[in-house]
Design an enzyme around this catalytic site. Sequence first.
Site, PDB file in Angstrom:
ATOM      1  N   TYR A 158       0.878  -1.223  -0.084  1.00  0.00           N
ATOM      2  CA  TYR A 158      -0.098   0.085   0.006  1.00  0.00           C
ATOM      3  C   TYR A 158       0.845   1.389  -0.146  1.00  0.00           C
ATOM      4  CZ  TYR A 158      -4.275   2.648   0.737  1.00  0.00           C
ATOM      5  OH  TYR A 158      -5.271   3.676   0.667  1.00  0.00           O
ATOM      6  N   LYS A 165      -3.302   7.965   3.925  1.00  0.00           N
ATOM      7  CA  LYS A 165      -4.697   7.831   4.618  1.00  0.00           C
ATOM      8  C   LYS A 165      -4.729   8.129   6.292  1.00  0.00           C
ATOM      9  CE  LYS A 165      -7.083   6.394   0.951  1.00  0.00           C
ATOM     10  NZ  LYS A 165      -8.328   7.073   0.744  1.00  0.00           N
TER      11      LYS A 165
END
Length: 257
Positions: A158, A165
Amino acid sequence: MERDTHLQGKVALIVGVANSHSIASGCAHAFAAAGAEMALTYLNDKAHPHVQPVADDVGAHLLLPLDVEVDGEMEAVFAAIKARWGRLDILVHSIAYCPAEDLQGRVVDCSQAGFLRAMDISVHSLIRMARLAEPLMDKGGSLLTMSYYGGEKVVDRYNVMGPVKAALEGTVRSLAVELGPRDIRVNALSPGPLLTRAGSGIAHFDELIDAARQRSPQRSLVSIEEVGKVAAMYASDATRLISGETIHIDGGLHVRA
């Protein structure tokens, strides 16, 4: 069966519909089923043909261009909403971006330009939208954004979107505190991995999907329809005292070590 109308009379802006398979599309369909009136946005002329069918399906009153990197487009969207309804009750922020060369590499190798662009599009755009939405939510409202578990723990591949995030979730908490006195609540939805075009930009995404399916306590992947139903719930008055939260929609995957 009686029709669900818990969003009847609400005005919603949904930002981030890419096509009929996107999370924002799932939200739009759920909101329409609950009786909301809607404005949708599309990124550019290339995206428009993929978003128009969604707008038609949900009976959107407005379909407007919005590239958050183009000066004036965001302001034009909110001006159109003010002209059409004079108010806004719900905002769904479902956009994120990182250049592929930065997304698919190590965090330590991320370029400054790539990091700043990812933060601007994925996080600061929410702040800008909240600022524009605030005067239109004079009777309160609900702001929702889309996060992912990679913002809480390090998820393989990721990469830089994990820190992005994390920043988004921190922003949600700050906005919840600042806008709470105006009865505006701010929450993040955190779905598990989804088979969307945005997700497919992550390296070895198929492996991430398979691992999520196997490790989820419920042994299943989330769908855009399920995310839409949860979004409709958090957009409703039933959750008017829930704010600053990150709500996981992942079959329990986030509780696994």
